[in-house]
Design a protein around this motif. Structure first.
Motif, PDB file in Angstrom:
ATOM      1  N   ARG A 111       0.806  -1.230   0.000  1.00  0.00           N
ATOM      2  CA  ARG A 111       0.000   0.000   0.000  1.00  0.00           C
ATOM      3  C   ARG A 111       0.833   1.271   0.000  1.00  0.00           C
ATOM      4  O   ARG A 111       0.378   2.309  -0.443  1.00  0.00           O
ATOM      5  CB  ARG A 111      -0.983   0.001   1.156  1.00  0.00           C
ATOM      6  N   ASP A 112       2.066   1.237   0.495  1.00  0.00           N
ATOM      7  CA  ASP A 112       2.908   2.429   0.530  1.00  0.00           C
ATOM      8  C   ASP A 112       3.895   2.487  -0.626  1.00  0.00           C
ATOM      9  O   ASP A 112       4.756   3.375  -0.661  1.00  0.00           O
ATOM     10  CB  ASP A 112       3.668   2.481   1.865  1.00  0.00           C
ATOM     11  N   ALA A 113       3.780   1.562  -1.574  1.00  0.00           N
ATOM     12  CA  ALA A 113       4.734   1.500  -2.688  1.00  0.00           C
ATOM     13  C   ALA A 113       4.610   2.729  -3.586  1.00  0.00           C
ATOM     14  O   ALA A 113       3.520   3.260  -3.797  1.00  0.00           O
ATOM     15  CB  ALA A 113       4.514   0.231  -3.500  1.00  0.00           C
ATOM     16  N   LYS A 114       5.755   3.145  -4.111  1.00  0.00           N
ATOM     17  CA  LYS A 114       5.810   4.278  -5.043  1.00  0.00           C
ATOM     18  C   LYS A 114       6.876   3.972  -6.092  1.00  0.00           C
ATOM     19  O   LYS A 114       7.609   2.994  -5.972  1.00  0.00           O
ATOM     20  CB  LYS A 114       6.121   5.561  -4.279  1.00  0.00           C
ATOM     21  N   ALA A 115       6.936   4.794  -7.110  1.00  0.00           N
ATOM     22  CA  ALA A 115       7.907   4.589  -8.189  1.00  0.00           C
ATOM     23  C   ALA A 115       9.315   4.471  -7.609  1.00  0.00           C
ATOM     24  O   ALA A 115       9.700   5.238  -6.728  1.00  0.00           O
ATOM     25  CB  ALA A 115       7.836   5.742  -9.185  1.00  0.00           C
ATOM     26  N   GLY A 116      10.046   3.471  -8.086  1.00  0.00           N
ATOM     27  CA  GLY A 116      11.410   3.228  -7.631  1.00  0.00           C
ATOM     28  C   GLY A 116      11.516   2.150  -6.567  1.00  0.00           C
ATOM     29  O   GLY A 116      12.597   1.645  -6.311  1.00  0.00           O
ATOM     30  N   ASP A 117      10.380   1.794  -5.934  1.00  0.00           N
ATOM     31  CA  ASP A 117      10.381   0.734  -4.920  1.00  0.00           C
ATOM     32  C   ASP A 117      10.387  -0.631  -5.591  1.00  0.00           C
ATOM     33  O   ASP A 117      10.150  -0.754  -6.790  1.00  0.00           O
ATOM     34  CB  ASP A 117       9.145   0.845  -4.031  1.00  0.00           C
ATOM     35  N   CYS A 118      10.620  -1.663  -4.791  1.00  0.00           N
ATOM     36  CA  CYS A 118      10.609  -3.038  -5.299  1.00  0.00           C
ATOM     37  C   CYS A 118       9.555  -3.854  -4.573  1.00  0.00           C
ATOM     38  O   CYS A 118       9.252  -3.608  -3.406  1.00  0.00           O
ATOM     39  CB  CYS A 118      11.983  -3.671  -5.152  1.00  0.00           C
TER      40      CYS A 118
END
Length: 128
Positions: free
Chosen positions: A46-53
């Motif tokens: 739910r907290d993922a954003k661009a650049g995360d894995c």
């Protein structure tokens, strides 16, 4: 014969008790949060954003839809299967075309859709 004496905690002892109470409260709160995720179907992405894995708890098929959970993980982790290219809030259908604009024609990508009402999509590319 017994003797009773009224005693008050010294300021340093009261401070130690407050710290212990705060630590105990944080431990209980963390346990409740973790258990609610297990029993209420918490969303590890739910907290993922661009650049995360992202790691998935099942092998994601190349075609069709795979029902899987997703967890945000460190990109150096062996579990990191996908990189988040973009996040689209307000949608929750894997059939959406919202991720198409983030990839070139014929480029391989995946879409992770949340199950909640407000929803979000994660536009993912496989990690090498």
């Amino acid at each position: 014969m017994s003797t009773a004496v009224k005693a008050e905690a010294s300021p340093s002892r009261r401070g130690g008790m407050v710290v212990a109470a705060v630590v105990a409260g944080l431990v209980v709160a963390a346990a409740v949060y973790a258990l609610s995720g297990l029993f209420l179907g918490g969303d590890g992405a739910r907290d993922a954003k661009a650049g995360d894995c992202i790691a998935s708890d099942k092998k994601v098929e190349d075609e069709g839809t795979t029902e899987t959970g997703a967890d945000l993980v460190d990109c150096s982790s062996a579990e990191a299967r996908f990189s988040v290219v973009a996040r689209v809030d307000g949608e929750n259908s894997t059939q959406s075309d919202s991720c198409n604009k983030f990839f070139q024609e014929k480029e391989e990508f995946y879409v992770y859709a949340s199950r909640d009402d407000e929803g979000y999509l994660l536009c993912l590319k496989p990690r090498a």
